[in-house]
Design an enzyme around this catalytic site. Structure first.
Site, PDB file in Angstrom:
ATOM      1  CG  ASP A   1     -15.011  12.935  -5.571  1.00  0.00           C
ATOM      2  OD1 ASP A   1     -15.013  11.777  -5.120  1.00  0.00           O
ATOM      3  OD2 ASP A   1     -14.471  13.240  -6.651  1.00  0.00           O
ATOM      4  CG  ASP A   2     -15.499  17.889  -3.809  1.00  0.00           C
ATOM      5  OD1 ASP A   2     -14.447  17.279  -4.111  1.00  0.00           O
ATOM      6  OD2 ASP A   2     -16.142  18.573  -4.628  1.00  0.00           O
TER       7      ASP A   2
ATOM      8  CG  HIS B   1     -10.829  14.770  -3.793  1.00  0.00           C
ATOM      9  ND1 HIS B   1     -10.463  14.353  -5.061  1.00  0.00           N
ATOM     10  CD2 HIS B   1     -11.880  15.631  -3.966  1.00  0.00           C
ATOM     11  CE1 HIS B   1     -11.258  14.929  -5.950  1.00  0.00           C
ATOM     12  NE2 HIS B   1     -12.111  15.718  -5.318  1.00  0.00           N
TER      13      HIS B   1
ATOM     14  CG  HIS C   1     -11.312  20.250  -5.050  1.00  0.00           C
ATOM     15  ND1 HIS C   1     -11.806  20.816  -6.208  1.00  0.00           N
ATOM     16  CD2 HIS C   1     -11.788  18.980  -5.028  1.00  0.00           C
ATOM     17  CE1 HIS C   1     -12.555  19.945  -6.856  1.00  0.00           C
ATOM     18  NE2 HIS C   1     -12.558  18.809  -6.165  1.00  0.00           N
TER      19      HIS C   1
ATOM     20  CG  HIS D   1     -19.290  16.079  -6.185  1.00  0.00           C
ATOM     21  ND1 HIS D   1     -19.737  15.702  -7.446  1.00  0.00           N
ATOM     22  CD2 HIS D   1     -17.963  16.356  -6.327  1.00  0.00           C
ATOM     23  CE1 HIS D   1     -18.713  15.756  -8.303  1.00  0.00           C
ATOM     24  NE2 HIS D   1     -17.638  16.143  -7.649  1.00  0.00           N
TER      25      HIS D   1
END
Length: 310
Positions: A124-125, A175, A179, A269
């Site tokens: 993620d991210d 995503h 965020h 991540h």
């Protein structure tokens, strides 16, 4: 100059143009599909338009009739067919859509037989400077494909890295743009998801209807919007807990190895901060899972397996 002589010159001129257009289309497509070409995935649709324009030129333009008569010699039809076959294949590789039974649903893990020792690593991210590329190298060295859930702002900051992820054959999910976790109004929710989807496509050519809500929050409007548009909302069943600022890389490894089970979806991540500890943990994590007999699949592959066994 006689009429026949003039027409012969025109015929030769248009035949030359057709050959040139064919060569341009071929060279463009080859260029866009070459590994490592940062613009390739983004421009495959443009290549298809060029081929369609060439086909229209050969079939509709009255001045090109003579060229049409010479198609056997030029092999233009065959060339176009091959080009479109390659483009269709490329489009499939760049399209991530869950099986129908998972569209508009929330998924925490894959439901597979215990004998099917498969596991999905998710990241993620990103895309994120340095960290993402380091993880890509580790995945390549270990023949692992993962699923990356991207933030729009991160893509905006690192488009070249995004293209590298896609070129390496990993799956992609949405995503959101910022965020954010807090409840949002309808317009903000739509912008968070749709704006990110648009940038993913413009940057890499990828179309995806896999979505992960930031922080796993399911009640702030994002998950509902995604499900209403047939996204699969992908959560996780195992976390590496790599956002813990005090934990050592060995703790990330232990968390994953202890929680692993057939069909598990693992959270880690590559962005949002310093993820050097995650990078350090990743080779040992992969080695430990392989020792347990696991093989690695993307989330789309995992859901396809479940769909076929249903």
């Amino acid at each position: 100059m006689s009429g026949n002589h003039l027409f012969e010159r025109l015929r030769k001129k248009w035949r030359f143009v057709a050959i040139a257009l064919t060569a341009t289309a071929i060279s463009f497509v080859i260029g866009t599909l070459m590994p490592g070409n940062q613009q390739g995935s983004n421009n495959h649709a443009t290549a298809q338009v060029q081929v369609q324009n060439l086909n229209q030129f050969l079939t509709v333009n009255p001045l090109a009739k003579e060229v049409g008569d010479d198609r056997t010699a030029l092999n233009v039809d065959r060339t176009i067919e091959k080009l479109l076959t390659v483009l269709e294949s490329q489009e499939k590789l760049l399209t991530f859509v869950p099986p129908e039974q998972f569209q508009g649903k929330t998924v925490f893990e894959g439901k597979v037989k215990d004998s099917e020792k498969v596991i999905a690593l998710t990241v993620d991210d990103g895309p994120w400077p340095k960290t993402t590329e380091q993880m890509l190298d580790i995945f390549q060295q270990n023949d692992v494909k993962a699923t990356f859930f991207w933030i729009g702002k991160s893509i905006e900051n690192s488009p070249e890295i995004a293209r590298k992820v896609v070129a390496a054959g990993h799956a992609i999910g949405n995503h959101t743009w910022h965020h954010w976790y807090d409840p949002m109004d309808a317009a903000t929710v739509a912008d968070e998801i749709d704006r990110t989807a648009k940038l993913i496509y413009e940057t890499t050519g990828v179309k995806t209807t896999f979505f992960r809500p930031p922080g796993g929050v399911l009640n702030n409007g994002l998950a509902k919007y995604a499900k209403d548009r047939n996204y699969s909302v992908v959560m996780w069943s195992v976390t590496s807990a790599d956002t813990d600022p005090h934990a050592q890389p060995s703790a990330f490894v232990n968390n994953v190895l202890k929680g692993a089970k057939p069909g598990a979806i693992v959270l880690m991540h590559d962005g949002g901060g310093d993820r050097s500890r995650t990078v350090k943990a990743l080779p040992e994590m992969i080695a430990g899972l392989k020792k347990q007999g696991y093989r690695f699949v993307t989330v789309p592959e995992l859901l396809e397996m479940q769909d076929q066994s249903a």
